[in-house]
Motif scaffolding. Structure first.
Motif, PDB file in Angstrom:
ATOM      1  N   GLU A  12       0.846  -1.202   0.000  1.00  0.00           N
ATOM      2  CA  GLU A  12       0.000   0.000   0.000  1.00  0.00           C
ATOM      3  C   GLU A  12       0.875   1.244   0.000  1.00  0.00           C
ATOM      4  O   GLU A  12       0.586   2.225  -0.678  1.00  0.00           O
ATOM      5  N   GLN A  13       1.979   1.199   0.744  1.00  0.00           N
ATOM      6  CA  GLN A  13       2.888   2.344   0.757  1.00  0.00           C
ATOM      7  C   GLN A  13       3.503   2.550  -0.621  1.00  0.00           C
ATOM      8  O   GLN A  13       3.636   3.674  -1.079  1.00  0.00           O
ATOM      9  N   ARG A  15       2.128   1.760  -3.438  1.00  0.00           N
ATOM     10  CA  ARG A  15       1.067   2.297  -4.282  1.00  0.00           C
ATOM     11  C   ARG A  15       0.850   3.786  -4.005  1.00  0.00           C
ATOM     12  O   ARG A  15       0.736   4.581  -4.928  1.00  0.00           O
ATOM     13  N   LEU A  16       0.863   4.177  -2.738  1.00  0.00           N
ATOM     14  CA  LEU A  16       0.699   5.589  -2.400  1.00  0.00           C
ATOM     15  C   LEU A  16       1.866   6.415  -2.941  1.00  0.00           C
ATOM     16  O   LEU A  16       1.668   7.522  -3.445  1.00  0.00           O
ATOM     17  N   ARG A  19       1.344   6.876  -6.570  1.00  0.00           N
ATOM     18  CA  ARG A  19       0.304   7.883  -6.809  1.00  0.00           C
ATOM     19  C   ARG A  19       0.839   9.293  -6.592  1.00  0.00           C
ATOM     20  O   ARG A  19       0.567  10.199  -7.353  1.00  0.00           O
ATOM     21  N   ARG A  20       1.620   9.469  -5.503  1.00  0.00           N
ATOM     22  CA  ARG A  20       2.203  10.795  -5.251  1.00  0.00           C
ATOM     23  C   ARG A  20       3.140  11.182  -6.393  1.00  0.00           C
ATOM     24  O   ARG A  20       3.124  12.313  -6.864  1.00  0.00           O
ATOM     25  N   THR A  82       0.658   1.464 -11.096  1.00  0.00           N
ATOM     26  CA  THR A  82      -0.140   1.569  -9.868  1.00  0.00           C
ATOM     27  C   THR A  82      -1.350   0.652  -9.941  1.00  0.00           C
ATOM     28  O   THR A  82      -1.656  -0.071  -8.983  1.00  0.00           O
TER      29      THR A  82
END
Length: 132
Positions: A12-13, A15-16, A19-20, A82
């Motif tokens: 999840e990190q 993926r975040l 995204r950032r 992503t």
């Protein structure tokens, strides 16, 4: 289970972060597009400038256009990556849920087996005591 949770958290990190990064690239892309438009406006205003100046400005515009195209490609690739990671994470999460359910089922079977074994042992001891 906490090992799997840390793996999910790690994914999840990731993926975040992607995204950032994608959002940052979008901001950079908008900035480059603005710079490109400003450069084109300057070119329009300085149409009467010498041919050397025009060549330099045309090269600069071409460079900016290439950077914009490159940024767009990179952003598309980041978004695809992503989405792929999100899909993989859902798959792993589903597998973990299935594994957890199976382990709980096995634990219940083991408890029942242990209970039956204890009952048999008690019955055997009772029989042995009765024969004495």
């Amino acid at each position: 289970m906490s090992k799997y949770n840390s793996e999910l958290t790690q994914r999840e990190q990731e993926r975040l972060k992607l995204r950032r990064d994608s959002d940052t690239k979008a901001a950079e892309l908008a900035k480059m597009e603005k710079m490109l438009q400003q450069t084109k406006n300057l070119l329009d205003k300085k149409a009467e400038s010498g041919s050397e100046s025009m060549d330099y400005q045309e090269n600069m515009v071409e460079d900016l256009e290439e950077k914009v195209r490159s940024s767009r490609r990179h952003r598309r690739n980041s978004l695809h990556h992503t989405q792929m990671l999100e899909s993989q994470m859902k798959t792993v999460k589903g597998e973990l849920v299935g594994t957890l359910d199976h382990l709980q089922e096995l634990r219940n079977v083991l408890r029942r087996s242990q209970q039956k074994a204890e009952e048999r042992k008690a019955a055997m001891e009772k029989l042995a005591a009765g024969h004495r």
